[in-house]
Design a protein around this motif. Structure first.
Motif, PDB file in Angstrom:
ATOM      1  N   UNK A  39       0.866  -1.180   0.000  1.00 48.38           N
ATOM      2  CA  UNK A  39       0.000   0.000   0.000  1.00 48.38           C
ATOM      3  C   UNK A  39       0.899   1.226   0.000  1.00 48.38           C
ATOM      4  N   UNK A  40       0.737   2.075  -0.995  1.00 48.32           N
ATOM      5  CA  UNK A  40       1.659   3.184  -1.195  1.00 48.32           C
ATOM      6  C   UNK A  40       1.402   4.316  -0.209  1.00 48.32           C
ATOM      7  N   UNK A  41       2.488   4.998   0.152  1.00 43.53           N
ATOM      8  CA  UNK A  41       2.397   6.176   1.000  1.00 43.53           C
ATOM      9  C   UNK A  41       1.926   7.377   0.177  1.00 43.53           C
ATOM     10  N   UNK A  42       1.415   8.374   0.872  1.00 46.67           N
ATOM     11  CA  UNK A  42       0.967   9.591   0.185  1.00 46.67           C
ATOM     12  C   UNK A  42       2.130  10.322  -0.476  1.00 46.67           C
ATOM     13  N   UNK A  43       3.375   9.988  -0.077  1.00 46.14           N
ATOM     14  CA  UNK A  43       4.544  10.624  -0.687  1.00 46.14           C
ATOM     15  C   UNK A  43       4.690  10.232  -2.160  1.00 46.14           C
ATOM     16  N   UNK A  72      -2.930   5.516  -6.450  1.00 47.29           N
ATOM     17  CA  UNK A  72      -3.799   5.598  -5.276  1.00 47.29           C
ATOM     18  C   UNK A  72      -3.075   5.078  -4.046  1.00 47.29           C
ATOM     19  N   UNK A  73      -3.412   5.645  -2.892  1.00 49.38           N
ATOM     20  CA  UNK A  73      -2.833   5.170  -1.642  1.00 49.38           C
ATOM     21  C   UNK A  73      -3.770   4.213  -0.904  1.00 49.38           C
ATOM     22  N   UNK A  74      -4.966   3.999  -1.422  1.00 47.21           N
ATOM     23  CA  UNK A  74      -5.921   3.094  -0.781  1.00 47.21           C
ATOM     24  C   UNK A  74      -5.983   1.733  -1.456  1.00 47.21           C
ATOM     25  N   UNK A  75      -5.319   1.610  -2.601  1.00 44.85           N
ATOM     26  CA  UNK A  75      -5.331   0.354  -3.348  1.00 44.85           C
ATOM     27  C   UNK A  75      -4.078  -0.454  -3.026  1.00 44.85           C
ATOM     28  N   UNK A  76      -4.239  -1.770  -2.988  1.00 41.91           N
ATOM     29  CA  UNK A  76      -3.104  -2.667  -2.754  1.00 41.91           C
ATOM     30  C   UNK A  76      -2.515  -3.087  -4.105  1.00 41.91           C
ATOM     31  N   UNK A  77      -1.171  -3.024  -4.213  1.00 37.33           N
ATOM     32  CA  UNK A  77      -0.493  -3.343  -5.465  1.00 37.33           C
ATOM     33  C   UNK A  77       0.526  -4.446  -5.244  1.00 37.33           C
ATOM     34  N   UNK A 108       9.195   0.956   4.638  1.00 36.21           N
ATOM     35  CA  UNK A 108       7.805   0.923   5.087  1.00 36.21           C
ATOM     36  C   UNK A 108       7.152   2.298   5.038  1.00 36.21           C
ATOM     37  N   UNK A 109       7.960   3.349   5.023  1.00 33.71           N
ATOM     38  CA  UNK A 109       7.397   4.698   4.949  1.00 33.71           C
ATOM     39  C   UNK A 109       6.918   5.040   3.535  1.00 33.71           C
TER      40      UNK A 109
END
Length: 656
Positions: free
Chosen positions: A443-447, A455-460, A530-531
């Motif tokens: 799950x991506x950070x907003x950075x 998107x930061x709410x989607x799992x990749x 992880x950040x």
């Protein structure tokens, strides 16, 4: 909320002015009654009231402040992960010691929220601070796992406490200790306006803190919570209807919609079954065949029920299987006896019928009783464990036994009928032959959003993130110009500030100085931080698959490192070596079924018990001897790859 251990920073003393301000805030918000003092003249003006000091305030107010927040109160910031998505939660805890007691966490404050939530230690010291709700004790066991309290789980009303309104903080107690709050939560509905709750759906109270969680166990001098008292004067007792209503409730089917929401659910059962039987003409049922006992049974009645359940199992095994052992694998361990032979065949399935309510109090003494009754042959093994070696199937009690009507089995129970009891005794294991796969997604950070990742709410998956990195480079051709090698790209402000400055290391410093970075290095840098990309895992069973474009709602990614089975080799008293296996449940392996299988394969005793330091209900299997090879082979038969097995050999001498 606090199933996981929070990270608590250094404690700092709370200023007297801040303590009084917080105490007054609590008094106002929780509408604490201040007893009037007749000999105290009220302030003559608003100015005098504002400048009042502790010396001229009401003694009652000062005592209440001290009871809510002791004078030596400390505060500290904390962070923890909570919820299904392991959301990061931060806030402040307030620690203090009531007279004659050690320091405990008394209040919790989340983030920027002004409300303070009491812990059970505060409630035990301040009766009546919040509305007290009641629920059956077997529901309390579910609440201690972090579940919410479902609406059908409420007992004692209507009427319900008037202050139990939407958003209010409430406490929950069991029926055995009806004056002792052991669970704290907030109302998700207006409970005060409810009528009858049987048959209702949805959560009533969302859990925050409970006796047994990490906040309860915290103390400065080490771990360990203080057990709840047996009774606290000042809390309202449950009404007589609570006790009567208990026997009209049973746990909902685990497949129920309310259970899917993560809470504890109850449903009405007795009246509907009686009416159904009457409509079908089945009016010959005896009182002892009802699913629920109309009252709390005596010890003698519980003893008779346990003995009858054991005879029921033996009668079924003898009827459905061939001699000489009739499908039963010997020796029989105490844990297997209770879980697979007794409990599924009890005529009543409620909290009153458990081994602790019998005159024997534990399985070992029950086996000794059966041995003295010349029904079984038992033996004490090393370590004090007593097992059943044989059964006298010619005993008149087995031959003359008449089966009774068993309660309706729940969907998740695999050994609650006579048809499958023999297969359970024979060691049937649904986990054998299963195919497991662990998939890591991120799950991506907003950075990184939206410049590089959409998107930061989607799992990749890692391949998707690799594609996003390549696309970012393609959309910025200048990154590939004037580099020392085609494998490198130039740094731009986005990569330098958002990626390399996220959690800088020595290698990041060198890359920033060089002004370029390898394409593969950039990709690994994102996945390993992880950040930037928070790893989650999915356990896929048999034919399951995960499509990031169309995710299966039944597959819920879990944050953190992927699960593993832990095999611990350690020494007990003297030279005795044992093998402990934990982490089985997440892979769909039942410790109660695995234990007798390992006992046969290892030719030694095996037992099942609560995992020390683990969540309630998480078990570990203990086998005599160093059995790591056998355990790894059995895990492989159940789909657990060697990569997911961690062996901790504590018998080896540590290097100096």
């Amino acid at each position: 909320m606090f199933k996981k251990k929070p990270q608590i920073k250094n404690l700092a003393p709370l200023r007297s002015s801040d303590r009084r301000r917080l105490a007054d805030q609590i008094i106002t918000e929780y509408k604490v009654h201040i007893p009037p003092v007749q000999d105290l003249e009220p302030p003559s003006s608003t100015t005098e009231q504002a400048s009042a000091t502790p010396n001229n305030l009401s003694p009652a107010l000062s005592l209440i402040r001290t009871s809510l927040l002791p004078e030596t109160c400390l505060s500290a910031r904390f962070t923890t992960h909570a919820g299904a998505n392991a959301t990061l939660v931060s806030g402040t805890i307030y620690v203090g010691a009531h007279p004659g007691q050690e320091e405990r966490i008394l209040w919790i404050q989340y983030g920027k929220e002004s409300r303070l939530y009491p812990t059970v230690y505060t409630l035990w010291q301040n009766p009546g601070l919040v509305p007290l709700l009641h629920t059956p004790d077997f529901v309390v066991d579910k609440l201690r796992t972090g579940a919410d309290l479902m609406t059908p789980g409420l007992v004692g009303g209507p009427p319900w406490p008037q202050n139990a309104q939407l958003g209010s903080v409430v406490a929950v107690a069991g029926l055995e200790k009806d004056t002792v709050p052991i669970w704290v939560g907030t109302c998700k509905i207006d409970i005060s306006s409810l009528g009858r709750v049987q048959g209702s759906k949805g959560a009533a109270v969302e859990g925050i803190h409970w006796e047994g969680d990490e906040l309860w166990a915290w103390r400065q001098t080490g771990a360990g919570g203080r057990p709840s008292p047996d009774r606290i004067s000042g809390w309202d007792k449950r009404t007589e209807e609570s006790t009567n209503g208990l026997h009209r409730l049973v746990l909902d089917d685990p497949e129920d919609e309310a259970q899917d929401e993560g809470g504890v659910s109850l449903d009405l059962s007795v009246d509907s079954k009686v009416n159904t039987e009457a409509a079908n003409g089945n009016q010959h049922s005896e009182p002892d065949q009802d699913e629920e006992s109309p009252r709390e049974p005596t010890t003698a009645e519980v003893d008779d029920a346990f003995l009858a359940a054991f005879l029921y199992f033996l009668h079924s095994a003898k009827t459905n299987n061939d001699p000489p052992h009739y499908g039963i694998d010997f020796p029989i361990q105490p844990s297997f006896l209770i879980a697979n032979m007794i409990q599924p065949h009890l005529r009543f399935q409620n909290q009153h019928y458990n081994i602790r309510k019998t005159s024997w109090k534990n399985a070992k003494k029950f086996i000794k009783y059966l041995d003295k009754s010349v029904l079984v042959k038992s033996k004490d093994r090393n370590g004090g464990e007593t097992v059943i070696l044989d059964v006298d199937f010619d005993d008149a009690r087995i031959k003359s036994f008449t089966p009774y009507k068993l309660p309706k089995p729940k969907a998740s129970t695999t050994t609650s009928t006579s048809e499958n009891s023999s297969s359970a005794a024979a060691g049937a294991d649904p986990s054998l032959g299963q195919k497991l796969a662990i998939q890591t997604i991120y799950r991506a950070s907003s950075k990184l959003v939206p410049d590089m990742i959409p998107s930061k709410s989607t799992y990749y998956t890692s391949s998707q993130i690799s594609g996003f990195v390549k696309k970012y480079i393609e959309n910025n051709p200048s990154l590939s110009e004037n580099t020392s090698s085609p494998r490198f790209i130039r740094l731009d402000p986005f990569i330098a500030n958002n990626i390399l400055s996220s959690n800088p290391s020595a290698s990041d410093t060198r890359i920033l100085a060089a002004g370029e970075i390898g394409r593969d290095v950039l990709f690994r840098r994102i996945l390993e931080d992880d950040h930037l990309a928070t790893p989650h895992w999915l356990l896929l069973k048999n034919s399951q698959s995960y499509d990031p474009e169309k995710p299966d709602p039944g597959l819920k990614p879990k944050a953190g490192a992927s699960p593993h089975v832990t095999i611990t080799i350690e020494k007990r008293t003297g030279t005795k070596v044992v093998t402990k296996i934990s982490g089985l449940e997440v892979f769909g392996i039942n410790p109660q079924i695995l234990s007798p299988e390992l006992q046969k394969k290892c030719a030694g005793s095996a037992s099942v018990g609560q995992l020390m330091g683990g969540k309630p209900g998480v078990m570990e299997v203990v086998v005599q001897g160093d059995q790591r090879d056998v355990v790894e082979k059995e895990m492989g038969r159940r789909g657990v790859d060697k990569r997911w097995i961690v062996v901790d050999d504590k018998t080896k001498k540590k290097k100096k």
